[in-house]
Design a protein around this motif. Structure first.
Motif, mmCIF file in Angstrom:
data_model
loop_
_atom_site.group_PDB
_atom_site.id
_atom_site.type_symbol
_atom_site.label_atom_id
_atom_site.label_comp_id
_atom_site.label_asym_id
_atom_site.label_seq_id
_atom_site.Cartn_x
_atom_site.Cartn_y
_atom_site.Cartn_z
ATOM 1 N N ALA A 148 0.824 -1.213 0.000
ATOM 2 C CA ALA A 148 0.000 0.000 0.000
ATOM 3 C C ALA A 148 0.856 1.261 0.000
ATOM 4 O O ALA A 148 0.493 2.261 -0.589
ATOM 5 N N ASP A 149 2.013 1.212 0.673
ATOM 6 C CA ASP A 149 2.891 2.379 0.786
ATOM 7 C C ASP A 149 4.325 1.944 0.488
ATOM 8 O O ASP A 149 5.030 1.457 1.373
ATOM 9 N N ALA A 150 4.739 2.104 -0.756
ATOM 10 C CA ALA A 150 6.048 1.631 -1.199
ATOM 11 C C ALA A 150 7.186 2.286 -0.416
ATOM 12 O O ALA A 150 8.144 1.619 -0.028
ATOM 13 N N TYR A 151 7.088 3.572 -0.184
ATOM 14 C CA TYR A 151 8.167 4.270 0.518
ATOM 15 C C TYR A 151 8.294 3.766 1.953
ATOM 16 O O TYR A 151 9.382 3.387 2.393
ATOM 17 N N ALA A 152 7.194 3.738 2.693
ATOM 18 C CA ALA A 152 7.247 3.320 4.098
ATOM 19 C C ALA A 152 7.739 1.883 4.228
ATOM 20 O O ALA A 152 8.581 1.587 5.082
ATOM 21 N N LEU A 153 7.234 0.988 3.393
ATOM 22 C CA LEU A 153 7.636 -0.405 3.512
ATOM 23 C C LEU A 153 9.080 -0.605 3.080
ATOM 24 O O LEU A 153 9.821 -1.384 3.689
ATOM 25 N N SER A 154 9.537 0.132 2.061
ATOM 26 C CA SER A 154 10.944 0.019 1.659
ATOM 27 C C SER A 154 11.867 0.512 2.765
ATOM 28 O O SER A 154 12.909 -0.084 3.018
ATOM 29 N N VAL B 2 7.699 -17.320 12.369
ATOM 30 C CA VAL B 2 7.048 -16.666 11.243
ATOM 31 C C VAL B 2 6.598 -15.289 11.720
ATOM 32 O O VAL B 2 5.932 -15.160 12.750
ATOM 33 N N LEU B 3 6.991 -14.272 10.978
ATOM 34 C CA LEU B 3 6.659 -12.890 11.311
ATOM 35 C C LEU B 3 5.897 -12.254 10.155
ATOM 36 O O LEU B 3 5.857 -12.802 9.053
ATOM 37 N N ALA B 4 5.330 -11.097 10.413
ATOM 38 C CA ALA B 4 4.698 -10.301 9.358
ATOM 39 C C ALA B 4 5.246 -8.887 9.437
ATOM 40 O O ALA B 4 5.435 -8.341 10.530
ATOM 41 N N ASP B 5 5.519 -8.295 8.272
ATOM 42 C CA ASP B 5 5.966 -6.905 8.225
ATOM 43 C C ASP B 5 4.769 -5.989 8.505
ATOM 44 O O ASP B 5 3.652 -6.476 8.702
ATOM 45 N N PRO B 6 4.960 -4.674 8.538
ATOM 46 C CA PRO B 6 3.849 -3.773 8.874
ATOM 47 C C PRO B 6 2.629 -3.861 7.948
ATOM 48 O O PRO B 6 1.544 -3.445 8.331
ATOM 49 N N GLU B 7 2.786 -4.428 6.746
ATOM 50 C CA GLU B 7 1.640 -4.592 5.848
ATOM 51 C C GLU B 7 1.132 -6.028 5.811
ATOM 52 O O GLU B 7 0.277 -6.376 5.003
ATOM 53 N N GLY B 8 1.657 -6.879 6.687
ATOM 54 C CA GLY B 8 1.157 -8.248 6.792
ATOM 55 C C GLY B 8 1.854 -9.287 5.944
ATOM 56 O O GLY B 8 1.443 -10.447 5.926
ATOM 57 N N ASN B 9 2.923 -8.927 5.239
ATOM 58 C CA ASN B 9 3.674 -9.888 4.430
ATOM 59 C C ASN B 9 4.503 -10.783 5.342
ATOM 60 O O ASN B 9 5.304 -10.287 6.132
ATOM 61 N N GLU B 10 4.319 -12.106 5.218
ATOM 62 C CA GLU B 10 5.022 -13.034 6.085
ATOM 63 C C GLU B 10 6.474 -13.229 5.667
ATOM 64 O O GLU B 10 6.815 -13.181 4.493
ATOM 65 N N PHE B 11 7.313 -13.470 6.673
ATOM 66 C CA PHE B 11 8.699 -13.859 6.466
ATOM 67 C C PHE B 11 9.128 -14.641 7.702
ATOM 68 O O PHE B 11 8.428 -14.647 8.711
ATOM 69 N N CYS B 12 10.235 -15.349 7.616
ATOM 70 C CA CYS B 12 10.687 -16.179 8.735
ATOM 71 C C CYS B 12 12.054 -15.733 9.212
ATOM 72 O O CYS B 12 12.872 -15.258 8.429
ATOM 73 N N ILE B 13 12.298 -15.927 10.499
ATOM 74 C CA ILE B 13 13.626 -15.698 11.068
ATOM 75 C C ILE B 13 14.159 -17.055 11.534
ATOM 76 O O ILE B 13 13.494 -17.765 12.275
ATOM 77 N N LEU B 14 15.329 -17.395 11.023
ATOM 78 C CA LEU B 14 15.978 -18.670 11.302
ATOM 79 C C LEU B 14 17.105 -18.480 12.308
ATOM 80 O O LEU B 14 17.473 -17.344 12.627
ATOM 81 N N ARG B 15 17.710 -19.577 12.749
ATOM 82 C CA ARG B 15 18.899 -19.478 13.596
ATOM 83 C C ARG B 15 20.080 -18.972 12.777
ATOM 84 O O ARG B 15 20.146 -19.175 11.569
ATOM 85 N N SER B 16 21.012 -18.321 13.451
ATOM 86 C CA SER B 16 22.223 -17.838 12.783
ATOM 87 C C SER B 16 23.135 -19.016 12.449
ATOM 88 O O SER B 16 23.002 -20.116 13.007
ATOM 89 N N ASP B 17 24.071 -18.794 11.542
ATOM 90 C CA ASP B 17 25.052 -19.828 11.210
ATOM 91 C C ASP B 17 25.832 -20.246 12.453
ATOM 92 O O ASP B 17 26.126 -21.422 12.642
ATOM 93 N N ALA B 18 26.166 -19.275 13.317
ATOM 94 C CA ALA B 18 26.914 -19.581 14.538
ATOM 95 C C ALA B 18 26.094 -20.467 15.470
ATOM 96 O O ALA B 18 26.629 -21.392 16.089
ATOM 97 N N GLU B 19 24.800 -20.207 15.578
ATOM 98 C CA GLU B 19 23.946 -21.054 16.415
ATOM 99 C C GLU B 19 23.880 -22.479 15.868
ATOM 100 O O GLU B 19 23.937 -23.439 16.629
ATOM 101 N N ILE B 20 23.775 -22.600 14.577
ATOM 102 C CA ILE B 20 23.723 -23.928 13.953
ATOM 103 C C ILE B 20 25.040 -24.660 14.179
ATOM 104 O O ILE B 20 25.056 -25.830 14.561
#
Length: 132
Positions: A14-20, A109-127
């Protein structure tokens, strides 16, 4: 043989500038100084520091209605998955589903301010640290 490569990943919004700007903070990406993103721009591109990945945000009239069919999986550069989760929620991400396991595996699983999902994984160091 002819092949293709991914020029950039496009996110309808909805808002390209804000989301970018939000994703710039999440990923430590930058914009093209010769073509800066401005409020009111209907298309805003951001670039990884090495220039190998680009995200393009394009304004569309429709609102997000269903789960993404494609999403980004993020891995912390420094620190831990949980520290990055705290940083991202402080920036405005919302937790959609917590898939972390007691043994440290899994993701969130997270959502950005406009609801687009993305995931956060463990870091390489944690693995690396979890291997016997």
């Amino acid at each position: 043989m002819v092949t293709s490569y991914v020029s950039h990943t496009t996110v309808d919004c909805a808002d390209a500038y804000a989301l970018s700007r939000w994703w710039q903070a999440v990923l430590d990406y930058s914009e093209n100084p010769d073509d800066p993103n401005e409020p009111g721009h209907e298309e805003c591109m951001i670039y990884s520091r090495d220039g190998r990945h680009r995200l393009l945000f394009i304004e569309v009239p429709e609102v997000k209605q269903v789960k993404n069919r494609i999403h980004l999986d993020l891995r912390p550069v420094d620190g831990t998955r949980d520290a990055e989760l705290a940083r991202l929620t402080e920036l405005g991400a919302a937790v959609v589903a917590d898939r972390r396991e007691a043994d440290g595996t899994g993701w969130v699983v997270l959502a950005d301010p406009e609801g687009n999902e993305f995931c956060i994984l463990r870091s390489d160091a944690e693995i690396a640290g979890s291997r016997p």
